[in-house]
Design a protein around this motif. Structure first.
Motif, PDB file in Angstrom:
ATOM      1  N   HIS A 185     -18.786 -43.877 -58.351  1.00  0.00           N
ATOM      2  CA  HIS A 185     -17.564 -44.007 -59.172  1.00  0.00           C
ATOM      3  C   HIS A 185     -17.362 -43.617 -60.425  1.00  0.00           C
ATOM      4  O   HIS A 185     -16.686 -43.127 -61.371  1.00  0.00           O
ATOM      5  CB  HIS A 185     -16.869 -45.514 -59.140  1.00  0.00           C
ATOM      6  CG  HIS A 185     -15.764 -45.804 -59.779  1.00  0.00           C
ATOM      7  ND1 HIS A 185     -14.601 -45.286 -59.287  1.00  0.00           N
ATOM      8  CD2 HIS A 185     -15.397 -46.435 -61.071  1.00  0.00           C
ATOM      9  CE1 HIS A 185     -13.478 -45.589 -59.957  1.00  0.00           C
ATOM     10  NE2 HIS A 185     -14.164 -46.389 -61.006  1.00  0.00           N
ATOM     11  N   GLU A 186     -18.883 -44.047 -61.327  1.00  0.00           N
ATOM     12  CA  GLU A 186     -18.952 -43.766 -62.719  1.00  0.00           C
ATOM     13  C   GLU A 186     -19.205 -42.187 -62.909  1.00  0.00           C
ATOM     14  O   GLU A 186     -19.467 -41.815 -63.930  1.00  0.00           O
ATOM     15  CB  GLU A 186     -19.674 -44.424 -63.444  1.00  0.00           C
ATOM     16  CG  GLU A 186     -19.307 -46.127 -63.290  1.00  0.00           C
ATOM     17  CD  GLU A 186     -20.200 -47.078 -64.030  1.00  0.00           C
ATOM     18  OE1 GLU A 186     -21.417 -46.761 -63.955  1.00  0.00           O
ATOM     19  OE2 GLU A 186     -19.755 -48.230 -63.891  1.00  0.00           O
ATOM     20  N   GLY A 187     -19.487 -41.478 -62.126  1.00  0.00           N
ATOM     21  CA  GLY A 187     -19.863 -40.019 -62.142  1.00  0.00           C
ATOM     22  C   GLY A 187     -21.465 -39.679 -62.068  1.00  0.00           C
ATOM     23  O   GLY A 187     -21.636 -38.585 -62.280  1.00  0.00           O
ATOM     24  N   GLU A 188     -22.096 -40.774 -61.656  1.00  0.00           N
ATOM     25  CA  GLU A 188     -23.534 -40.656 -61.903  1.00  0.00           C
ATOM     26  C   GLU A 188     -24.028 -39.911 -60.580  1.00  0.00           C
ATOM     27  O   GLU A 188     -23.449 -40.247 -59.383  1.00  0.00           O
ATOM     28  CB  GLU A 188     -24.164 -42.062 -62.318  1.00  0.00           C
ATOM     29  CG  GLU A 188     -23.846 -42.507 -63.556  1.00  0.00           C
ATOM     30  CD  GLU A 188     -24.495 -43.809 -63.721  1.00  0.00           C
ATOM     31  OE1 GLU A 188     -25.717 -44.032 -63.451  1.00  0.00           O
ATOM     32  OE2 GLU A 188     -23.961 -44.760 -64.372  1.00  0.00           O
ATOM     33  N   CYS A 204     -22.319 -46.942 -54.556  1.00  0.00           N
ATOM     34  CA  CYS A 204     -20.794 -46.900 -54.851  1.00  0.00           C
ATOM     35  C   CYS A 204     -20.177 -46.802 -56.480  1.00  0.00           C
ATOM     36  O   CYS A 204     -19.580 -46.301 -56.741  1.00  0.00           O
ATOM     37  CB  CYS A 204     -19.888 -47.930 -54.125  1.00  0.00           C
ATOM     38  SG  CYS A 204     -20.064 -47.419 -52.397  1.00  0.00           S
ATOM     39  N   GLN A 205     -20.615 -47.819 -57.205  1.00  0.00           N
ATOM     40  CA  GLN A 205     -20.338 -48.068 -58.771  1.00  0.00           C
ATOM     41  C   GLN A 205     -20.855 -46.818 -59.450  1.00  0.00           C
ATOM     42  O   GLN A 205     -20.173 -46.191 -60.228  1.00  0.00           O
ATOM     43  CB  GLN A 205     -20.930 -49.352 -59.207  1.00  0.00           C
ATOM     44  CG  GLN A 205     -20.600 -49.445 -60.558  1.00  0.00           C
ATOM     45  CD  GLN A 205     -19.101 -49.500 -60.775  1.00  0.00           C
ATOM     46  OE1 GLN A 205     -18.473 -50.332 -59.905  1.00  0.00           O
ATOM     47  NE2 GLN A 205     -18.766 -49.188 -62.044  1.00  0.00           N
ATOM     48  N   ALA A 206     -22.022 -46.434 -59.062  1.00  0.00           N
ATOM     49  CA  ALA A 206     -22.774 -45.308 -59.852  1.00  0.00           C
ATOM     50  C   ALA A 206     -21.940 -44.043 -59.505  1.00  0.00           C
ATOM     51  O   ALA A 206     -21.601 -43.207 -60.501  1.00  0.00           O
ATOM     52  CB  ALA A 206     -24.037 -45.106 -59.515  1.00  0.00           C
ATOM     53  N   THR A 255     -12.087 -35.549 -54.915  1.00  0.00           N
ATOM     54  CA  THR A 255     -13.650 -35.671 -55.413  1.00  0.00           C
ATOM     55  C   THR A 255     -13.891 -36.282 -54.104  1.00  0.00           C
ATOM     56  O   THR A 255     -13.265 -37.361 -53.466  1.00  0.00           O
ATOM     57  CB  THR A 255     -13.549 -36.708 -56.491  1.00  0.00           C
ATOM     58  OG1 THR A 255     -13.014 -36.031 -57.673  1.00  0.00           O
ATOM     59  CG2 THR A 255     -14.963 -37.075 -56.809  1.00  0.00           C
TER      60      THR A 255
END
Length: 92
Positions: free
Chosen positions: A37-40, A33-35, A75
Protein backbone atom coordinates in the motif's frame (compact mmCIF):
# COMPACT_ATOMS: atom_id res chain seq x y z
CA UNK A 1 -3.81 -26.23 0.44
CA UNK A 2 -6.25 -24.18 2.45
CA UNK A 3 -5.40 -21.51 4.99
CA UNK A 4 -6.34 -23.88 7.83
CA UNK A 5 -4.10 -26.61 6.45
CA UNK A 6 -1.26 -24.11 6.11
CA UNK A 7 -1.69 -22.98 9.73
CA UNK A 8 -1.62 -26.60 10.93
CA UNK A 9 1.48 -27.36 8.87
CA UNK A 10 3.32 -24.28 10.15
CA UNK A 11 2.37 -25.22 13.72
CA UNK A 12 3.66 -28.75 13.28
CA UNK A 13 6.92 -27.90 11.51
CA UNK A 14 7.80 -24.88 13.68
CA UNK A 15 6.69 -26.54 16.93
CA UNK A 16 4.14 -23.78 17.62
CA UNK A 17 0.51 -23.78 18.62
CA UNK A 18 -2.06 -23.30 15.88
CA UNK A 19 -3.09 -20.03 17.55
CA UNK A 20 0.47 -18.72 17.35
CA UNK A 21 0.83 -19.93 13.76
CA UNK A 22 -2.39 -18.17 12.79
CA UNK A 23 -1.19 -14.96 14.45
CA UNK A 24 2.13 -15.16 12.57
CA UNK A 25 0.38 -15.74 9.25
CA UNK A 26 -2.08 -12.88 9.89
CA UNK A 27 0.76 -10.54 10.82
CA UNK A 28 2.75 -11.49 7.72
CA UNK A 29 -0.28 -10.78 5.56
CA UNK A 30 -0.89 -7.38 7.22
CA UNK A 31 2.77 -6.35 6.94
CA UNK A 32 2.97 -7.28 3.25
CA UNK A 33 -0.33 -5.51 2.48
CA UNK A 34 0.78 -2.36 4.32
CA UNK A 35 4.16 -2.32 2.57
CA UNK A 36 2.53 -2.71 -0.86
CA UNK A 37 0.00 0.00 0.00
CA UNK A 38 2.93 2.32 0.75
CA UNK A 39 4.53 1.44 -2.59
CA UNK A 40 7.33 -0.69 -1.17
CA UNK A 41 8.64 -3.95 -2.58
CA UNK A 42 8.74 -6.97 -0.25
CA UNK A 43 11.58 -9.40 -0.95
CA UNK A 44 11.50 -12.81 0.71
CA UNK A 45 14.73 -14.70 -0.11
CA UNK A 46 14.22 -18.10 -1.76
CA UNK A 47 10.50 -17.35 -2.10
CA UNK A 48 10.13 -14.27 -4.29
CA UNK A 49 9.18 -10.62 -4.53
CA UNK A 50 5.84 -8.95 -3.86
CA UNK A 51 5.56 -5.66 -5.72
CA UNK A 52 3.11 -3.09 -7.00
CA UNK A 53 2.65 -2.76 -10.75
CA UNK A 54 0.90 0.05 -12.56
CA UNK A 55 -1.09 -0.53 -15.75
CA UNK A 56 -1.55 2.59 -17.86
CA UNK A 57 -4.93 3.40 -19.41
CA UNK A 58 -5.50 1.86 -22.82
CA UNK A 59 -8.14 1.19 -25.40
CA UNK A 60 -9.59 -2.31 -25.54
CA UNK A 61 -12.44 -4.10 -27.28
CA UNK A 62 -15.71 -5.33 -25.80
CA UNK A 63 -15.59 -9.10 -26.50
CA UNK A 64 -19.25 -9.44 -27.50
CA UNK A 65 -19.81 -6.28 -29.52
CA UNK A 66 -16.28 -5.44 -30.68
CA UNK A 67 -16.90 -1.85 -29.56
CA UNK A 68 -13.83 0.13 -28.44
CA UNK A 69 -13.78 0.78 -24.70
CA UNK A 70 -11.37 2.73 -22.50
CA UNK A 71 -9.65 0.59 -19.86
CA UNK A 72 -8.66 2.87 -16.95
CA UNK A 73 -5.34 3.11 -15.09
CA UNK A 74 -5.03 0.54 -12.34
CA UNK A 75 -2.55 -0.57 -9.73
CA UNK A 76 -2.19 -4.27 -8.95
CA UNK A 77 -0.21 -6.41 -6.54
CA UNK A 78 2.13 -8.87 -8.22
CA UNK A 79 4.35 -11.75 -7.13
CA UNK A 80 7.51 -12.81 -8.94
CA UNK A 81 8.85 -16.17 -7.73
CA UNK A 82 12.53 -16.53 -6.90
CA UNK A 83 14.75 -19.02 -8.73
CA UNK A 84 14.83 -21.57 -5.84
CA UNK A 85 11.00 -21.61 -5.78
CA UNK A 86 10.86 -22.12 -9.55
CA UNK A 87 13.32 -25.02 -9.30
CA UNK A 88 11.41 -26.60 -6.40
CA UNK A 89 8.17 -26.49 -8.42
CA UNK A 90 9.79 -27.88 -11.59
CA UNK A 91 11.54 -30.76 -9.81
CA UNK A 92 8.21 -32.24 -8.73
Amino acid sequence: MTRTELIKLIATQADLTQTTSKAVLDTLQRVICQALHEGETVYLPRLGVFEVRHHLPRTGRHPQTGEAIEIPFKTVAAFKPATPLKHAVNQG
